[in-house]
Design an enzyme around this catalytic site. Structure first.
Site, PDB file in Angstrom:
ATOM      1  N   ASP A  87      -3.428  -7.675  14.746  1.00  0.00           N
ATOM      2  CA  ASP A  87      -5.243  -7.275  15.344  1.00  0.00           C
ATOM      3  C   ASP A  87      -4.860  -6.752  16.555  1.00  0.00           C
ATOM      4  OD1 ASP A  87      -7.284  -7.619  16.607  1.00  0.00           O
ATOM      5  OD2 ASP A  87      -8.294  -9.092  15.721  1.00  0.00           O
ATOM      6  N   GLU A 209     -20.867  23.326   8.298  1.00  0.00           N
ATOM      7  CA  GLU A 209     -19.916  22.375   7.164  1.00  0.00           C
ATOM      8  C   GLU A 209     -21.468  22.434   5.418  1.00  0.00           C
ATOM      9  OE1 GLU A 209     -17.721  19.042   9.181  1.00  0.00           O
ATOM     10  OE2 GLU A 209     -19.488  19.885  10.530  1.00  0.00           O
ATOM     11  N   ASP A 228     -21.373  15.763  18.857  1.00  0.00           N
ATOM     12  CA  ASP A 228     -20.575  15.695  18.134  1.00  0.00           C
ATOM     13  C   ASP A 228     -19.680  17.189  18.133  1.00  0.00           C
ATOM     14  OD1 ASP A 228     -19.045  14.396  16.035  1.00  0.00           O
ATOM     15  OD2 ASP A 228     -20.575  15.241  13.995  1.00  0.00           O
ATOM     16  N   HIS A 233     -16.143  20.900  19.781  1.00  0.00           N
ATOM     17  CA  HIS A 233     -14.931  22.270  20.094  1.00  0.00           C
ATOM     18  C   HIS A 233     -15.863  23.402  19.493  1.00  0.00           C
ATOM     19  CE1 HIS A 233     -13.500  19.319  17.271  1.00  0.00           C
ATOM     20  NE2 HIS A 233     -14.530  18.669  16.610  1.00  0.00           N
TER      21      HIS A 233
HETATM   22  C1  BG6 Z   1     -15.467  16.090  14.035  1.00  0.00           C
HETATM   23  C2  BG6 Z   1     -16.389  16.255  13.237  1.00  0.00           C
HETATM   24  O1  BG6 Z   1     -14.999  16.689  14.759  1.00  0.00           O
HETATM   25  O2  BG6 Z   1     -15.184  17.549  13.369  1.00  0.00           O
HETATM   26  C3  BG6 Z   1     -17.308  16.122  12.296  1.00  0.00           C
HETATM   27  O3  BG6 Z   1     -17.036  14.773  13.921  1.00  0.00           O
HETATM   28  C4  BG6 Z   1     -16.610  17.664  11.571  1.00  0.00           C
HETATM   29  O4  BG6 Z   1     -18.909  15.955  11.856  1.00  0.00           O
HETATM   30  C5  BG6 Z   1     -15.696  17.792  12.022  1.00  0.00           C
HETATM   31  O5  BG6 Z   1     -17.398  17.295  10.287  1.00  0.00           O
HETATM   32  C6  BG6 Z   1     -15.373  19.239  11.317  1.00  0.00           C
HETATM   33  O6  BG6 Z   1     -13.544  19.411  11.390  1.00  0.00           O
HETATM   34  P1  BG6 Z   1     -13.398  20.655  10.702  1.00  0.00           P
HETATM   35  O7  BG6 Z   1     -11.885  21.032  10.805  1.00  0.00           O
HETATM   36  O8  BG6 Z   1     -13.326  19.911   8.950  1.00  0.00           O
HETATM   37  O9  BG6 Z   1     -14.185  21.647  10.873  1.00  0.00           O
END
Ligand code: BG6
Length: 482
Positions: A87, A209, A228, A233
């Site tokens: 742990d 998505e 998020d 990204h």
């Molecule tokens: C993650 C997010 O960083 O990227 C998620 O926390 C998201 O919410 C994911 O679904 C998307 O990644 P990818 O590579 O599937 O476009």
């Protein structure tokens, strides 16, 4: 220094089975893992390495399907592993971790754990003499949930590691097609010479998505789509599109240019926020042919009146010489009709049209990051007919990466990122300043939305966000590509 030990905290977690161990396996299959790499898996269960590996193999097979390891491949892969049942939130469990470390090798600590325990793990490692050799640390996002908390995380890390040893992951940077943006822009002279406000009308970045929030209600509800997806990204994609040519591929050269872009992003003006930001939340609808619940009906919903956004569209501006007057439209959402990441570079109309039909067909460059990875360029050419003299039509030059490279699969982002972390190359990892500047911009945007009570509008699951998202771009006389 010889050899690398990769020590994975959180080895029985979902990310490990879904992404990390399959990526390491693919590298082993491709003979790219150093043969003397040792992987130490750390998780709570008190089991021996064979039991851990048997469970891991079954879970990996569930995710990898037809790419699952054969018996011989699994045997080859297994020889890298050792397992420590501990742990790791408890300092007195670190003696067994210390025993596996070898100060004559590089220790690469990978925290596949909730960010709330990053600091605790660092403290425990330091207090138990685990940071005495050449050590690097790899962390998953999110690095904080606002500027203040990201600074806290970064300061904790800086107490134990210098910046050159900290590898912050944004898995989008590991995607082959995202790296290809660097090649497209800086290895093709004709593209780079047309890459500015003189030639480009606007840029669109869409990350959609099909999935919803996938059983992560309580985490997601705290952050929403802006924190998020946009803070990390989309911001990285925007930087790679907008940055000046770096003077080399060294991590610092690339990071310096990206930071300049984040700093040049126009702060969202409170009085204009309603014109520049649209937030949405999915309600019941259809996804891939099946009825799906709305965000507030998802399992685990704790706040039936939550206004957390699952979709956001933003009109942004990069205030520098190159991009003056060129809007960047950003859009990302859960439960939209397609899994799609693409960047659209829309060129300006011709300054003067000499063609008979009067059609003015502006070039468009479509960079498809996923799926069907590739690049399309729409170009005007002569319509093949004797009826009209020199009338125009659109043609598309389509560069499909899978077809042209003959690759049966595009490597997963984590394969690239593991290789680079093992080899000590930070160029695809995110620097502290980029993260903090990006949080600064997002915090101001959130603040402006709160001050003006920007509502989160419902949209049906399976649609491209609330109708206002269309208006955001249409009122400028433009439209989303999809
Ligand atoms: C993650 C997010 O960083 O990227 C998620 O926390 C998201 O919410 C994911 O679904 C998307 O990644 P990818 O590579 O599937 O476009």
């Amino acid at each position: 220094m010889t050899g690398v030990d990769l020590i994975i905290f959180g080895a029985s977690g979902d990310l490990s089975a879904r992404k990390l161990f399959p990526a390491l396996f693919q590298l082993d299959r491709a003979e790219l893992l150093p043969s003397d790499l040792r992987i130490t898996a750390i998780a709570r269960d008190q089991v021996d390495v064979d039991v851990f590996l048997e469970g891991l193999r079954q879970r990996m097979n569930g995710y990898m399907g037809s790419e699952s390891p054969s018996d011989a491949e699994w045997q080859h892969y297994s020889r890298h592993f050792q397992y420590v049942g501990a742990d790791f939130t408890k300092g007195d469990n670190y003696s067994s971790i210390r025993e596996t470390l070898d100060d004559s090798r590089v220790s690469l600590f990978y925290l596949a754990t909730p960010p709330s325990i990053f600091a605790l793990i660092c403290n425990n490692l330091a207090n138990n003499n685990c940071l005495t050799g050449d050590c690097r640390i790899v962390l998953e996002k999110p690095i904080g949930e606002c500027l203040a908390s990201s600074k806290e995380v970064n300061e904790t890390l800086a107490r134990y590691f210098d910046e050159a040893s900290i590898y912050r992951i944004d898995h989008y940077l590991g995607k082959e097609t995202v790296q290809n943006l660097l090649a497209l822009r800086f290895a093709n002279r004709f593209i780079n010479s047309q890459w500015d406000a003189n030639c480009i009308d606007h840029v669109q970045i869409t990350v959609g998505e099909i999935v919803g929030i996938e059983g992560r209600w309580s985490y997601y509800d705290r952050v929403g789509q802006l924190r998020d997806m946009v803070q990390n990204h989309l911001m990285q994609l925007l930087c790679l599109v907008a940055m000046e040519p770096p003077n080399s591929l060294e991590a610092d050269s690339i990071r310096d240019e990206k930071v300049k872009i984040v700093k040049a992003l126009r702060r969202v003006d409170v009085d204009q926020v309603a014109e520049h930001v649209v937030k949405g939340q999915y309600s019941q609808g259809w996804s891939s042919g099946a009825a799906v619940p709305g965000y507030l009906e998802e399992a685990g919903c704790e706040r039936p009146d939550s206004e957390t956004e699952t979709f956001i569209a933003i009109k942004a501006h990069v205030d520098n010489w190159r991009w003056a007057g060129v809007p960047f439209y950003l859009r990302t959402g859960k439960r939209v009709p397609e899994k799609l990441t693409e960047i659209i570079i829309q060129y300006k109309d011709l300054p003067h049209n000499i063609f008979s039909s009067g059609t003015n067909i502006a070039n468009k460059l479509i960079i498809r990051l996923q799926p069907r990875e590739g690049i399309e360029l729409t170009m005007a050419s002569k319509r093949q007919t004797l009826r009209d003299k020199l009338s125009l039509q659109n043609h598309t030059l389509d560069l499909d990466f899978r077809e042209t490279t003959g690759m049966s699969r595009i490597p997963d982002a984590y394969e690239r990122l593991f290789l680079d972390a093992i080899n000590g190359d930070q160029s695809l990892f995110v620097g502290r300043e980029e993260i903090e500047e990006s949080w600064r911009w997002c915090d101001e945007l959130i603040d402006a939305c709160n001050q003006k009570n920007i509502e989160t509008k419902p949209y049906h699951a399976g649609s491209w966000g609330p109708p206002k998202a269309e208006l955001l771009i249409e009122k400028d006389g433009r439209s989303w590509h999809v």
